[in-house]
Scaffold this motif. Structure first.
Motif, PDB file in Angstrom:
ATOM      1  N   VAL A   9      17.505  55.327  42.466  1.00 52.02           N
ATOM      2  CA  VAL A   9      17.393  56.743  42.809  1.00 52.02           C
ATOM      3  C   VAL A   9      17.093  56.829  44.292  1.00 52.02           C
ATOM      4  O   VAL A   9      16.575  55.882  44.892  1.00 52.02           O
ATOM      5  CB  VAL A   9      16.323  57.468  41.965  1.00 52.02           C
ATOM      6  CG1 VAL A   9      16.670  57.407  40.493  1.00 52.02           C
ATOM      7  CG2 VAL A   9      14.947  56.905  42.223  1.00 52.02           C
ATOM      8  N   ARG A  10      17.417  57.973  44.879  1.00 50.16           N
ATOM      9  CA  ARG A  10      17.175  58.133  46.309  1.00 50.16           C
ATOM     10  C   ARG A  10      16.715  59.548  46.620  1.00 50.16           C
ATOM     11  O   ARG A  10      16.995  60.484  45.880  1.00 50.16           O
ATOM     12  CB  ARG A  10      18.414  57.783  47.119  1.00 50.16           C
ATOM     13  CG  ARG A  10      19.611  58.624  46.818  1.00 50.16           C
ATOM     14  CD  ARG A  10      20.786  58.286  47.717  1.00 50.16           C
ATOM     15  NE  ARG A  10      22.035  58.817  47.245  1.00 50.16           N
ATOM     16  CZ  ARG A  10      22.361  60.095  47.151  1.00 50.16           C
ATOM     17  NH1 ARG A  10      21.501  61.019  47.475  1.00 50.16           N
ATOM     18  NH2 ARG A  10      23.545  60.465  46.705  1.00 50.16           N
ATOM     19  N   SER A  45      11.253  57.071  39.286  1.00 51.91           N
ATOM     20  CA  SER A  45      12.314  56.085  39.567  1.00 51.91           C
ATOM     21  C   SER A  45      12.533  55.138  38.402  1.00 51.91           C
ATOM     22  O   SER A  45      13.661  54.967  37.934  1.00 51.91           O
ATOM     23  CB  SER A  45      11.979  55.270  40.822  1.00 51.91           C
ATOM     24  OG  SER A  45      11.971  56.098  41.941  1.00 51.91           O
ATOM     25  N   THR A  51      15.852  55.011  35.694  1.00 50.11           N
ATOM     26  CA  THR A  51      16.704  53.816  35.585  1.00 50.11           C
ATOM     27  C   THR A  51      16.566  53.145  34.220  1.00 50.11           C
ATOM     28  O   THR A  51      17.520  52.526  33.742  1.00 50.11           O
ATOM     29  CB  THR A  51      16.421  52.811  36.722  1.00 50.11           C
ATOM     30  OG1 THR A  51      15.035  52.470  36.727  1.00 50.11           O
ATOM     31  CG2 THR A  51      16.813  53.392  38.071  1.00 50.11           C
TER      32      THR A  51
END
Length: 122
Positions: free
Chosen positions: A20-21, A7, A11
């Motif tokens: 993020v997912r 993550s 980024t």
């Protein structure tokens, strides 16, 4: 499942990715696919440089070697949630091989050829 620092690596690599997912690992033949959704600050399609930075960040930060990286992206705009196109950018990232995944997403293989042998993050 351990996804390490994916993550923050993503980024930091591409500032327009604000979050993020849904990171996921799934069996894919004799290896594993890593899937991730990118949340961006605009619905503009990714540039090859942006997508390259995301994929390289994933390759270098996952604590296990993926044989496929599947990415989708979207942006929350005044018009609602919009899909962000990754396909054109992926076509420019040889020797990676790209297939369409979901709406405007990509499934990538060949990371060793572009980024070198995978090694565990330090």
């Amino acid at each position: 499942m351990d996804f390490g620092d994916v993550s923050s690596a993503v980024t930091e690599a591409v500032p327009r990715v604000v979050a993020v997912r849904d990171p996921a690992r799934s069996k894919n033949g004799f290896g594993y696919r890593f899937s991730l959704g990118l949340v961006t600050d605009s619905a503009e399609p990714f540039t090859p440089e942006e997508l390259d930075a995301v994929v390289e960040a994933i390759w270098k930060s996952l604590p296990w070697e993926p044989n496929t990286i599947k990415l989708t992206a979207g942006a929350d705009t005044a018009d609602g949630h919009e899909i962000v196109d990754l396909r054109a950018a992926a076509e420019e990232l040889g020797p990676l091989r790209a297939n369409d995944a979901g709406q405007a997403g990509v499934s990538l293989t060949g990371m060793k050829s572009r980024y070198g042998a995978w090694t565990a993050p330090k």
